[in-house]
Design an enzyme around this catalytic site. Structure first.
Site, PDB file in Angstrom:
ATOM      1  N   ARG A 198       0.837  -1.212   0.000  1.00  0.00           N
ATOM      2  CA  ARG A 198       0.000   0.000   0.000  1.00  0.00           C
ATOM      3  C   ARG A 198       0.868   1.257   0.000  1.00  0.00           C
ATOM      4  NH1 ARG A 198      -3.234  -3.585  -0.500  1.00  0.00           N
ATOM      5  NH2 ARG A 198      -2.908  -3.082  -2.660  1.00  0.00           N
ATOM      6  N   GLU A 242       2.148   1.599  -3.380  1.00  0.00           N
ATOM      7  CA  GLU A 242       1.040   2.055  -4.222  1.00  0.00           C
ATOM      8  C   GLU A 242       0.803   3.564  -4.059  1.00  0.00           C
ATOM      9  OE1 GLU A 242      -2.967  -0.241  -5.255  1.00  0.00           O
ATOM     10  OE2 GLU A 242      -2.931   0.514  -3.191  1.00  0.00           O
ATOM     11  N   SER A 265      15.860  14.595   0.435  1.00  0.00           N
ATOM     12  CA  SER A 265      16.866  13.676   0.944  1.00  0.00           C
ATOM     13  C   SER A 265      16.223  12.563   1.763  1.00  0.00           C
ATOM     14  CB  SER A 265      17.863  14.431   1.826  1.00  0.00           C
ATOM     15  OG  SER A 265      18.799  13.540   2.391  1.00  0.00           O
TER      16      SER A 265
END
Length: 166
Positions: free
Chosen positions: A106, A109, A132
């Site tokens: 997830r 995603e 960074s």
């Protein structure tokens, strides 16, 4: 009143071959002592995410971290684990790509779906550059809304590094 059970993160055996040898020892001791990453982080004076990253071999422990962690977990002073935790991490190899663990997928995603949107907004606010992951910190918090539903809040804070012109 029923006793509330404490949630403890443990080591997923399917990724153990991708982690440093000391990871299993750290997780075993953490489980035996029933310690959360929150309690370990408080003892070390670090964030929960940073401490968990040490356990997974994705962050380097300072000598002070290694000493405090070894003492807290009851690891032998002669154990090579402290020295191993202070070694240079082999980052980014803890899991397969794309991830197969549902929660990690997830997060992957989220970057797939919103990565370019994040990039565009960051570029507009900060210019041409990158965030960074070295000069970086993160935290995870729980919020409960007015309906009682639990929500997770993940903060990713990285120093902005402008691309240099050459």
């Amino acid at each position: 009143m029923a006793e509330q059970r404490q949630n403890l993160a443990s080591l997923d055996s399917s990724i153990i071959d991708r982690l440093p040898a000391y990871s299993a020892t750290l997780f075993d001791a953490k489980t035996q002592k029933r310690l959360t990453f929150e309690s370990i982080a408080a003892h070390l004076g670090r964030s929960e995410v940073a401490v968990a990253a040490i356990f997974y071999g994705q962050a380097r422990a300072s000598p002070e971290d290694a000493e405090k962690l070894s003492r807290l977990l009851g690891l032998s002073a002669e154990s090579p684990i402290a020295a191993q935790m202070m070694g240079f991490p082999d980052r980014g190899r803890a899991g397969p790509m794309p991830p197969v663990e549902p929660l990690i997928y997830r997060l992957y995603e989220v970057v797939q779906n919103y990565g370019y949107a994040f990039k565009a907004v960051m570029n507009e606010k900060l210019g041409d550059g990158i965030m960074s992951a070295i000069c970086f910190n993160s935290k995870v918090e729980k919020e409960v809304d007015e309906t009682g539903a639990a929500w997770v809040v993940i903060t990713l804070k990285g120093k902005w590094l402008p691309f240099s012109r050459f």
